[in-house]
Design an enzyme around this catalytic site. Structure first.
Site, mmCIF file in Angstrom:
data_model
loop_
_atom_site.group_PDB
_atom_site.id
_atom_site.type_symbol
_atom_site.label_atom_id
_atom_site.label_comp_id
_atom_site.label_asym_id
_atom_site.label_seq_id
_atom_site.Cartn_x
_atom_site.Cartn_y
_atom_site.Cartn_z
ATOM 1 N N ASP A 66 138.150 124.410 3.433
ATOM 2 C CA ASP A 66 138.441 125.767 3.920
ATOM 3 C C ASP A 66 138.494 125.744 5.442
ATOM 4 O O ASP A 66 138.229 124.713 6.058
ATOM 5 C CB ASP A 66 137.351 126.739 3.441
ATOM 6 C CG ASP A 66 135.970 126.326 3.919
ATOM 7 O OD1 ASP A 66 135.287 125.595 3.181
ATOM 8 O OD2 ASP A 66 135.603 126.679 5.059
ATOM 9 N N GLU A 77 130.631 116.574 -5.411
ATOM 10 C CA GLU A 77 130.785 115.630 -4.300
ATOM 11 C C GLU A 77 130.299 114.222 -4.642
ATOM 12 O O GLU A 77 130.563 113.289 -3.893
ATOM 13 C CB GLU A 77 130.054 116.165 -3.059
ATOM 14 C CG GLU A 77 130.697 117.450 -2.524
ATOM 15 C CD GLU A 77 129.913 118.134 -1.416
ATOM 16 O OE1 GLU A 77 130.478 118.418 -0.368
ATOM 17 O OE2 GLU A 77 128.706 118.392 -1.628
HETATM 18 N N1 ADE Z 1 131.217 123.346 3.564
HETATM 19 C C1 ADE Z 1 132.500 123.581 3.262
HETATM 20 N N2 ADE Z 1 132.982 124.650 3.935
HETATM 21 C C2 ADE Z 1 131.963 125.105 4.683
HETATM 22 C C3 ADE Z 1 131.816 126.196 5.586
HETATM 23 N N3 ADE Z 1 132.824 127.013 5.847
HETATM 24 N N4 ADE Z 1 130.600 126.373 6.179
HETATM 25 C C4 ADE Z 1 129.577 125.537 5.902
HETATM 26 N N5 ADE Z 1 129.653 124.505 5.062
HETATM 27 C C5 ADE Z 1 130.838 124.284 4.457
#
Ligand code: ADE
Length: 249
Positions: free
Chosen positions: A201, A11
């Site tokens: 996600d 990142e």
């Molecule tokens: N960062 C990226 N995806 C995430 C998720 N599903 N839960 C917490 N932090 C995240």
């Protein structure tokens, strides 16, 4: 000086590649790189994952490098069904969803004496949305942008019930593990801040696999927005300084 923080190496790495005149220092195991990013003085730090790491990093950066504004950028899990990996969220507000004093009649996310939803700086939010337009306007089938609340907690969300709760309790668009801790710390120090995230996600049952598959693309989108934003981020501040100098002169 602009303070920029990301949690994981992926990142911060793309931004790091573009910092000139680099100097590095390590404080509490956090590497801070100072230098110039397209003409803007910057202190860039990798906090590590989670709210405690984000808090330590933010306060350390504020105390030692005296940034006038701060940005946290990276990836997040989306909470709405129509979102796609790579889409971007600029936080209007952040909330610590796992702050729980409901036993004392408080609402989830509420810290006594503070607003439940912590507001990001409107000028930085506007600059981030302008930067998004510039970064992606020429891209066919580019990412979408949404503005709204990001919910932060010390948990990787991979659970449909949890994602529904975050959406319904906080009207949150995305979840991650640092933004609200960063925002809380900036707000206690009375400093303007914003959180910018690209979705890796959908926070459901396939989230960890999707996260790994999409991390690179999401970080790339986040970087593209930041690359446009950083040179503009301090602009209001410089104008503000000139105005007060004008008044003195
Ligand atoms: N960062 C990226 N995806 C995430 C998720 N599903 N839960 C917490 N932090 C995240």
């Amino acid at each position: 000086m602009l303070g920029v923080i990301g949690a994981m190496e992926e990142e911060v790495q793309l931004l790091l590649n573009h910092v000139s005149d680099q100097k590095q220092a390590v404080h509490a195991e956090i590497t801070v790189t100072t230098g110039t990013y397209k003409g803007t003085e910057i202190a860039l730090a990798q906090s590590g994952i989670g709210k405690v790491n984000a808090t330590i990093c933010t306060q350390m950066l504020i105390d030692l490098y005296k940034p006038k504004k701060l940005i946290f950028s990276g990836v997040a899990g989306g909470l709405l069904p129509n979102m796609r990996a790579g889409d971007m969220i600029v936080a209007s507000h952040v909330v610590q969803y796992d702050m729980d004093l409901t036993a004392f009649g408080r609402r989830h996310g509420e810290t006594p004496g503070r607003d439940r939803l912590i507001e990001c700086n409107p000028d930085l939010v506007a600059k981030a949305t302008q930067a998004f337009d510039l970064a992606f306007e020429d891209m066919a089938d580019g990412p979408n942008l949404m503005l709204g609340t990001i919910a932060s907690g010390d948990r990787f969300v991979q659970d449909k019930d949890m994602l529904r709760w975050l959406q319904r309790e906080f009207a949150a668009l995305a979840t991650e593990m640092e933004g609200a801790a960063f925002g809380h710390t900036c707000s206690l120090n009375d400093l303007p801040f914003v959180v910018i995230r690209a979705l890796s996600d959908s926070s459901g049952s396939s989230a960890s696999g999707d996260f790994e598959d999409n991390l690179h693309r999401a970080c790339h989108n986040s970087f593209k927005l930041m690359d446009q934003m950083i040179p503009e981020a301090m602009a209001g501040h410089k104008r503000g300084e000139r105005r007060s100098e004008d008044r003195r002169g």
